[in-house]
Design a protein around this motif. Structure first.
Motif, mmCIF file in Angstrom:
data_model
loop_
_atom_site.group_PDB
_atom_site.id
_atom_site.type_symbol
_atom_site.label_atom_id
_atom_site.label_comp_id
_atom_site.label_asym_id
_atom_site.label_seq_id
_atom_site.Cartn_x
_atom_site.Cartn_y
_atom_site.Cartn_z
ATOM 1 N N ALA A 40 -29.428 -1.942 -92.831
ATOM 2 C CA ALA A 40 -30.416 -3.031 -92.757
ATOM 3 C C ALA A 40 -29.941 -4.291 -93.475
ATOM 4 O O ALA A 40 -30.630 -5.309 -93.433
ATOM 5 N N GLY A 41 -28.774 -4.206 -94.134
ATOM 6 C CA GLY A 41 -28.221 -5.410 -94.749
ATOM 7 C C GLY A 41 -27.962 -5.342 -96.232
ATOM 8 O O GLY A 41 -27.524 -6.333 -96.828
ATOM 9 N N ALA A 42 -28.221 -4.197 -96.870
ATOM 10 C CA ALA A 42 -27.882 -4.069 -98.294
ATOM 11 C C ALA A 42 -26.368 -4.028 -98.454
ATOM 12 O O ALA A 42 -25.652 -3.505 -97.606
ATOM 13 N N ALA A 99 -35.455 -6.454 -95.187
ATOM 14 C CA ALA A 99 -35.454 -7.037 -93.844
ATOM 15 C C ALA A 99 -35.978 -8.475 -93.861
ATOM 16 O O ALA A 99 -35.413 -9.359 -93.199
ATOM 17 N N LYS A 100 -37.056 -8.717 -94.605
ATOM 18 C CA LYS A 100 -37.616 -10.070 -94.680
ATOM 19 C C LYS A 100 -36.641 -11.015 -95.374
ATOM 20 O O LYS A 100 -36.463 -12.179 -94.954
ATOM 21 N N LEU A 108 -39.717 -11.908 -102.860
ATOM 22 C CA LEU A 108 -39.364 -12.788 -101.745
ATOM 23 C C LEU A 108 -39.564 -14.257 -102.116
ATOM 24 O O LEU A 108 -38.761 -15.117 -101.740
ATOM 25 N N ARG A 109 -40.623 -14.548 -102.858
ATOM 26 C CA ARG A 109 -40.840 -15.929 -103.304
ATOM 27 C C ARG A 109 -39.714 -16.382 -104.221
ATOM 28 O O ARG A 109 -39.204 -17.502 -104.106
ATOM 29 N N GLU A 110 -39.305 -15.509 -105.135
ATOM 30 C CA GLU A 110 -38.226 -15.849 -106.066
ATOM 31 C C GLU A 110 -36.905 -16.074 -105.327
ATOM 32 O O GLU A 110 -36.135 -16.974 -105.654
ATOM 33 N N TYR A 133 -31.819 -15.134 -96.442
ATOM 34 C CA TYR A 133 -30.937 -15.023 -97.616
ATOM 35 C C TYR A 133 -29.691 -14.233 -97.250
ATOM 36 O O TYR A 133 -29.773 -13.118 -96.736
ATOM 37 N N GLU A 134 -28.509 -14.827 -97.502
ATOM 38 C CA GLU A 134 -27.257 -14.186 -97.128
ATOM 39 C C GLU A 134 -26.480 -13.638 -98.322
ATOM 40 O O GLU A 134 -25.403 -13.077 -98.154
#
Length: 229
Positions: free
Chosen positions: A97-99, A69-70, A42-44, A75-76
């Motif tokens: 979930a967005g994959a 989810a986070k 997530l940081r990257e 990020y789109e």
């Protein structure tokens, strides 16, 4: 002018995956970074802004679906799931979930590279489009990711915005159903035309003066959709 190299982030805790994928990605010209945990990944994503994220579901600090989810909160870009979980329910949950796509382990590098190319295609197409586009009452600022209608902001969720920019990149050409589905929802949804119909309907509600008789987002029966300026 040469296009910038695509940035690929691989979030996986298996060292052998990185030993295998890193050189393969670099061999075809991609920049590659690795993350071994969900938190690091997530940081990257936030700091490096990768063009494609490859995400394992079985991470040591959190489930990959939680990372997904986070990430989707900010990020789109395309996220490809790479996982040994082969149950249909897991795939459906991740995709909903967005994959953008789901690749099972073990996998062939040729297949994975092909899916990365598909995920990158909308961005490559948009690089040839002007950064500000207007049609009717609508103005789209592609740099700022900002859409207005008659000067008022229009909120478009990630999938709707991606669909709009894909239609804009078509420059008035008819884009087939399958092409749009693969570009926006991933290969796993190549035949799910209902997804596309719903998203097109939502775009028309927000952008067309008369959604039931659209003049910009036009249906080509049995083929696909085009955007007329």
């Amino acid at each position: 002018m040469n296009q910038p190299l695509a940035r690929i982030l691989v979030i996986d805790d298996e060292p052998q995956i990185h030993r295998f994928l890193g050189p393969a990605l670099e061999a075809v010209g991609y920049h590659h970074r690795r993350a071994d945990t969900g938190a690091q990944g997530l940081r990257e994503i936030a700091q490096w802004s990768p063009d494609v994220v490859i995400l394992d579901l079985g991470l040591p600090d959190m489930d990959g679906k939680d990372v997904l989810a986070k990430a989707r909160a900010f990020y789109e870009g395309p996220i490809l799931i790479l996982s040994a979980r082969d149950k249909e329910g897991e795939k459906i949950e991740a995709l909903e979930a967005g994959a953008n796509d789901y690749v099972e382990k073990p996998f062939g590098i040729g297949e994975l590279l092909a899916r990365i190319r598909v995920a990158l295609r909308p961005k490559a197409v948009l690089q040839s489009v002007e950064t500000k586009v207007a049609f009717g009452e609508i103005e789209v600022d592609l740099d700022m990711r900002y859409v207005t209608r008659a000067g008022a902001p229009v909120h478009l969720p990630p999938k709707e915005y991606a669909l709009l920019t894909r239609l804009l990149a078509g420059n008035g050409k008819v884009l087939p159903h399958k092409e749009l589905l693969v570009a926006i929802w991933g290969i796993a949804h190549a035949e799910d035309t209902q997804y596309l119909r719903v998203a097109i309907g939502q775009l028309r509600q927000k952008l067309e003066h008369n959604p039931s008789a659209p003049i910009h987002i036009v249906t080509e029966p049995g083929i696909g959709y085009r955007l007329k300026r």
